[in-house]
Scaffold this motif. Structure first.
Motif, short mmCIF file in Angstrom:
data_model
loop_
_atom_site.label_atom_id
_atom_site.label_comp_id
_atom_site.label_asym_id
_atom_site.label_seq_id
_atom_site.Cartn_x
_atom_site.Cartn_y
_atom_site.Cartn_z
N LYS A 13 41.50 29.02 44.45
CA LYS A 13 42.63 29.69 44.19
C LYS A 13 42.06 31.12 43.76
CE LYS A 13 46.03 26.06 42.72
NZ LYS A 13 46.98 25.69 41.72
N VAL A 14 42.74 32.09 44.34
CA VAL A 14 42.32 33.66 43.70
C VAL A 14 43.44 34.22 43.36
CG1 VAL A 14 41.08 35.67 44.69
CG2 VAL A 14 40.34 33.59 45.62
N HIS A 15 43.59 34.57 42.18
CA HIS A 15 44.46 35.36 41.43
C HIS A 15 44.26 36.98 41.39
CE1 HIS A 15 45.98 31.40 39.71
NE2 HIS A 15 44.83 31.23 40.00
N ASN A 16 45.23 37.57 40.84
CA ASN A 16 45.10 39.00 40.74
C ASN A 16 45.82 39.53 39.39
OD1 ASN A 16 47.80 38.86 42.02
ND2 ASN A 16 47.66 41.09 42.00
N LEU A 17 45.05 40.73 38.90
CA LEU A 17 45.59 41.38 37.65
C LEU A 17 45.72 42.70 37.80
CD1 LEU A 17 46.21 40.86 34.55
CD2 LEU A 17 43.67 40.93 34.18
N GLY A 18 46.43 43.52 37.43
CA GLY A 18 46.61 44.90 37.29
C GLY A 18 47.81 45.21 36.41
N MET A 19 48.28 46.50 36.53
CA MET A 19 49.50 47.04 35.60
C MET A 19 50.48 46.17 35.71
SD MET A 19 48.94 51.16 36.52
CE MET A 19 50.72 51.60 35.70
N LYS A 20 51.20 45.96 34.54
CA LYS A 20 52.27 45.17 34.72
C LYS A 20 53.42 45.91 35.20
CE LYS A 20 50.15 42.08 32.30
NZ LYS A 20 49.83 41.04 32.93
N ASP A 21 54.42 45.19 35.60
CA ASP A 21 55.65 45.76 36.56
C ASP A 21 56.72 46.20 35.53
OD1 ASP A 21 57.23 46.45 38.73
OD2 ASP A 21 58.24 44.16 38.52
N LEU A 68 42.87 30.98 33.25
CA LEU A 68 42.54 30.54 34.39
C LEU A 68 41.48 29.16 34.45
CD1 LEU A 68 42.25 33.67 36.72
CD2 LEU A 68 44.22 32.27 36.59
N LEU A 69 40.49 29.33 33.60
CA LEU A 69 39.88 28.32 33.55
C LEU A 69 40.30 27.13 32.74
CD1 LEU A 69 36.53 30.30 32.58
CD2 LEU A 69 36.90 29.45 34.87
N LYS A 70 41.13 27.55 31.93
CA LYS A 70 41.83 26.04 31.29
C LYS A 70 42.55 25.55 32.44
CE LYS A 70 42.70 28.30 26.78
NZ LYS A 70 43.65 28.64 26.00
N LYS A 120 31.48 28.05 45.30
CA LYS A 120 30.71 27.46 44.30
C LYS A 120 31.96 27.07 43.03
CE LYS A 120 28.35 30.45 41.88
NZ LYS A 120 27.50 31.39 41.68
N THR A 121 32.59 28.39 42.73
CA THR A 121 33.28 28.47 41.65
C THR A 121 34.86 27.82 41.87
OG1 THR A 121 34.34 30.54 42.06
CG2 THR A 121 32.27 30.69 40.70
N LYS A 122 35.29 27.92 42.90
CA LYS A 122 36.60 27.48 43.34
C LYS A 122 37.57 28.27 42.67
CE LYS A 122 35.00 24.23 46.10
NZ LYS A 122 35.16 24.28 47.68
N ILE A 123 37.31 29.33 42.19
CA ILE A 123 38.56 30.10 41.63
C ILE A 123 37.97 31.29 41.50
CG2 ILE A 123 37.78 29.72 39.10
CD1 ILE A 123 40.82 29.44 38.43
N GLY A 124 39.05 32.42 41.90
CA GLY A 124 38.73 33.99 41.64
C GLY A 124 39.68 34.79 41.11
N LEU A 125 39.26 35.99 40.59
CA LEU A 125 40.30 37.11 40.05
C LEU A 125 39.99 38.17 40.73
CD1 LEU A 125 42.72 37.69 37.95
CD2 LEU A 125 40.78 37.85 36.50
N VAL A 126 41.20 38.95 41.27
CA VAL A 126 40.92 40.36 41.54
C VAL A 126 41.61 41.46 40.66
CG1 VAL A 126 41.00 41.94 43.56
CG2 VAL A 126 40.76 39.52 44.11
N VAL A 127 40.80 42.57 40.18
CA VAL A 127 41.32 43.34 39.30
C VAL A 127 41.48 44.64 39.66
CG1 VAL A 127 41.36 44.22 36.76
CG2 VAL A 127 40.60 41.85 37.37
N ASP A 128 42.74 45.36 39.50
CA ASP A 128 42.94 46.71 39.89
C ASP A 128 43.51 47.60 39.00
OD1 ASP A 128 42.71 48.86 41.64
OD2 ASP A 128 44.00 48.15 43.29
N SER A 129 43.19 48.97 39.11
CA SER A 129 43.95 49.86 38.26
C SER A 129 45.59 50.10 38.46
CB SER A 129 43.29 51.09 38.40
OG SER A 129 41.85 51.12 37.79
N THR A 130 45.86 49.53 39.58
CA THR A 130 47.55 49.82 39.97
C THR A 130 48.26 48.58 39.62
OG1 THR A 130 48.67 50.72 41.91
CG2 THR A 130 47.17 48.92 42.43
#
Length: 301
Positions: free
Chosen positions: A265-273, A299-301, A233-243
């Protein structure tokens, strides 16, 4: 009144100890509030280790091979690095290679904030997901903890439980949330899940709805039909973790989801490197609601 996560862990542990089928092994179990009140305050079944950061896993694995069910407590997940070899090179491989299980229940406690600094700030479940034979979960609610505990007792395998200090006082349960006109599918892991209501509120204030899913099992990770339906439905996703964001569980899950839904497209987000520090400017932990919303908007932009 419902029980907190800490009370749930303590009660489950006590029941195992009182049955004479298990022990609790760890450092400083009684010295600093019985590990935030998650360990039963008793002598029976409690094994206090000396101040060694590397020997505990060997004792725990040995106990599991002697037909016991040891609960091995690591007060900081960073200690997983120092205890890794007995856990991943024996306990995790024992069933497959030798035909007998090594059911060590590994309580690895994540911490973050100014007092944690560059060493103890982090969830370190990602590197251990790379190894075969070691199921990994990140329960953040009382019922979730009971679920993974029952799974552990049914099998003779080790289990890595990625806990987070932020969860211990929580009583609420998490529910996935889906909307007809959602613009993005959000998948939350570990402490990022406590940001769900804030994220939803901030997005709704802008007239944007998103689907939110709470992930308990990191390995094996099973793709639910509801995940696929939302992404279709959305065609876009985001996975967020604490690591950490790169080379981790969130990236792996994003990859699996994306390759199961075409043109998505599915992106991810977490602690910076980068290594965290103790000053406010150097903190690097679980993305908060504001950070996650900024990522969603980009992402929505």
């Amino acid at each position: 009144m419902g029980k907190t996560v800490a009370e749930t862990i303590r009660n489950l542990s006590k029941k195992l100890l009182d049955s004479n089928k298990g022990i609790v092994i760890g450092q400083c179990l009684s010295a600093v509030g019985w590990v935030q009140n998650t360990v039963p305050a008793q002598k029976k079944g409690i094994v206090e280790l000396p101040m060694t950061d590397i020997a505990g896993a060997g004792f725990a694995v040995g106990a599991s091979l002697a037909n016991m069910r040891p609960i091995f407590i690591l007060r900081f997940q960073s200690f997983l690095w120092l205890n890794a070899s007995p856990l991943i090179n024996h306990a995790a491989k024992s069933k497959e290679m030798f035909g007998y299980g090594a059911p060590v229940f590994i309580r690895a406690i994540a911490s973050e904030g100014p007092s944690s600094g560059p060493i103890h700030t982090n969830c370190y479940h990602s590197p251990f997901a790379h190894m075969p034979g070691l199921p990994i979960c990140a329960p953040m609610s009382p019922k979730e903890y009971i679920e993974i505990w029952k799974d552990y007792l049914k099998k003779d395998l080790p289990m890595l439980v990625s806990e987070h200090r932020r969860s211990y006082k929580e009583k609420k349960e998490f529910r996935d949330k889906k909307f007809i006109n959602s613009k993005l599918s959000l998948f939350l892991i570990s402490a990022s899940r406590f940001e769900a209501d804030k994220i939803l509120s901030l997005m709704k204030s802008k007239g944007i709805y998103i689907d939110i899913f709470h992930i308990l099992w990191l390995k094996p990770f099973k793709i639910k039909k509801s995940y696929l339906k939302s992404l279709l439905k959305t065609k876009i996703g985001l996975v967020v973790d604490s690591t950490y964001e790169i080379c981790g569980v969130s990236e792996h899950i994003a990859f699996k989801l994306m390759h199961n839904v075409k043109n998505t497209k599915v992106h991810n987000l977490g602690m910076k490197d980068r290594s965290p520090g103790c000053s406010p400017k150097l903190l690097n932990g679980t993305p908060d609601a504001a950070q996650i919303v900024r990522k969603i908007n980009s992402l929505l932009k």
